[in-house]
Design an enzyme around this catalytic site. Structure first.
Site, PDB file in Angstrom:
ATOM      1  N   CYS A   1      25.537  53.294  34.382  1.00 43.91           N
ATOM      2  CA  CYS A   1      25.539  52.577  35.654  1.00 43.91           C
ATOM      3  C   CYS A   1      24.689  53.267  36.718  1.00 43.91           C
ATOM      4  O   CYS A   1      23.856  52.631  37.346  1.00 43.91           O
ATOM      5  CB  CYS A   1      26.970  52.401  36.166  1.00 43.91           C
ATOM      6  SG  CYS A   1      27.058  51.655  37.810  1.00 43.91           S
TER       7      CYS A   1
ATOM      8  N   CYS B   1      27.659  40.022  18.057  1.00 46.12           N
ATOM      9  CA  CYS B   1      26.790  41.055  18.614  1.00 46.12           C
ATOM     10  C   CYS B   1      26.559  42.146  17.584  1.00 46.12           C
ATOM     11  O   CYS B   1      27.473  42.510  16.842  1.00 46.12           O
ATOM     12  CB  CYS B   1      27.464  41.645  19.852  1.00 46.12           C
ATOM     13  SG  CYS B   1      26.632  43.059  20.568  1.00 46.12           S
ATOM     14  N   ASP B   2      25.364  42.696  17.569  1.00 48.92           N
ATOM     15  CA  ASP B   2      25.087  43.778  16.629  1.00 48.92           C
ATOM     16  C   ASP B   2      25.767  45.082  17.025  1.00 48.92           C
ATOM     17  O   ASP B   2      25.852  46.007  16.236  1.00 48.92           O
ATOM     18  CB  ASP B   2      23.580  43.981  16.435  1.00 48.92           C
ATOM     19  CG  ASP B   2      22.851  44.430  17.681  1.00 48.92           C
ATOM     20  OD1 ASP B   2      23.360  44.215  18.792  1.00 48.92           O
ATOM     21  OD2 ASP B   2      21.751  44.997  17.538  1.00 48.92           O
TER      22      ASP B   2
ATOM     23  N   CYS C   1      28.210  45.127  43.580  1.00 51.24           N
ATOM     24  CA  CYS C   1      26.949  45.859  43.482  1.00 51.24           C
ATOM     25  C   CYS C   1      25.752  45.018  43.940  1.00 51.24           C
ATOM     26  O   CYS C   1      25.661  43.837  43.620  1.00 51.24           O
ATOM     27  CB  CYS C   1      26.729  46.328  42.040  1.00 51.24           C
ATOM     28  SG  CYS C   1      25.239  47.302  41.823  1.00 51.24           S
TER      29      CYS C   1
ATOM     30  N   CYS D   1      26.777  37.112  27.237  1.00 50.86           N
ATOM     31  CA  CYS D   1      26.113  37.398  25.972  1.00 50.86           C
ATOM     32  C   CYS D   1      26.781  36.589  24.864  1.00 50.86           C
ATOM     33  O   CYS D   1      27.708  35.843  25.111  1.00 50.86           O
ATOM     34  CB  CYS D   1      26.136  38.888  25.666  1.00 50.86           C
ATOM     35  SG  CYS D   1      27.758  39.651  25.727  1.00 50.86           S
TER      36      CYS D   1
ATOM     37  N   CYS E   1      21.455  43.509  36.509  1.00 48.43           N
ATOM     38  CA  CYS E   1      22.133  44.353  35.518  1.00 48.43           C
ATOM     39  C   CYS E   1      23.245  43.628  34.762  1.00 48.43           C
ATOM     40  O   CYS E   1      23.365  43.756  33.552  1.00 48.43           O
ATOM     41  CB  CYS E   1      22.717  45.561  36.250  1.00 48.43           C
ATOM     42  SG  CYS E   1      23.736  46.635  35.257  1.00 48.43           S
TER      43      CYS E   1
ATOM     44  N   CYS F   1      31.194  46.627  39.947  1.00 50.16           N
ATOM     45  CA  CYS F   1      30.029  45.838  39.536  1.00 50.16           C
ATOM     46  C   CYS F   1      29.918  44.552  40.360  1.00 50.16           C
ATOM     47  O   CYS F   1      28.828  44.166  40.774  1.00 50.16           O
ATOM     48  CB  CYS F   1      30.115  45.479  38.064  1.00 50.16           C
ATOM     49  SG  CYS F   1      30.016  46.888  36.950  1.00 50.16           S
TER      50      CYS F   1
ATOM     51  N   CYS G   1      25.643  46.267  28.556  1.00 49.06           N
ATOM     52  CA  CYS G   1      26.324  45.860  27.327  1.00 49.06           C
ATOM     53  C   CYS G   1      27.812  46.232  27.380  1.00 49.06           C
ATOM     54  O   CYS G   1      28.148  47.385  27.674  1.00 49.06           O
ATOM     55  CB  CYS G   1      25.667  46.537  26.132  1.00 49.06           C
ATOM     56  SG  CYS G   1      26.458  46.131  24.558  1.00 49.06           S
TER      57      CYS G   1
END
Length: 174
Positions: A130, A56-57, A101, A41, A107, A98, A111
């Site tokens: 998750c 990032c917001d 996974c 990101c 996925c 992760c 975030c």
């Protein structure tokens, strides 16, 4: 009229649901248009009322400030966000849970702001949704797989609806 009947009536390929579009992007290996499910990101920066730019917001904190739109080059600020850690850290900070996974590529750990749970291994950094994400992506993957095959063979997306009538046979032209 049921959802299946509506779909058969010609909505498939004409009506788009953003969550399925994002999932399909992940399934076929194209970059997600939304940072939550992107591999990295930091490309979608946020500009505050005073011109301050953040990666990032969800992370409008001093350590993520990239500069100010009034003083700094916007392209350079985005590049800084991607190259100097924020964008890259999303992928590199994934816990082992992760990384192993089966739905990782759909996925990508969600975030980073919401990675405050612990994994089965006791590792920090698991997204608190998750289990739900995993269930969702596992459930829809058979549909995404079918849609991918339809699209890969040059057929219109609406052909996926033929699956409701029985097996869909795609014959490749030689």
């Amino acid at each position: 009229m049921s959802a299946v009947e509506k779909a058969k009536a010609g909505q498939a390929g004409k009506t788009f649901v953003m969550n399925f579009e994002w999932a399909l992007n992940g399934w076929i290996g194209t970059p997600s248009s939304v940072c939550t499910f992107a591999r990295q990101c930091g490309k979608s920066v946020i500009v505050e009322h005073n011109g301050d730019v953040y990666a990032c917001d969800h992370s409008v904190y001093p350590q993520y400030k990239l500069g100010n739109i009034l003083d700094d080059n916007p392209v350079a600020m985005v590049e800084k966000s991607i190259v100097q850690g924020f964008g890259v850290s999303k992928e590199k900070s994934l816990p082992r849970w992760c990384q192993e996974c089966d739905v990782l590529k759909a996925c990508w750990g969600g975030c980073p702001k919401h990675r405050f749970a612990k994994t089965y291994y006791g590792e920090p950094g698991l997204h608190y949704l998750c289990a739900g994400y995993k269930k969702y992506f596992f459930y829809i993957r058979k549909y995404l797989h079918a849609l991918t095959r339809v699209l890969e063979n040059g057929q219109p997306a609406s052909d996926v609806m033929k699956l409701f009538d029985g097996p869909l046979v795609i014959v490749k032209e030689k």
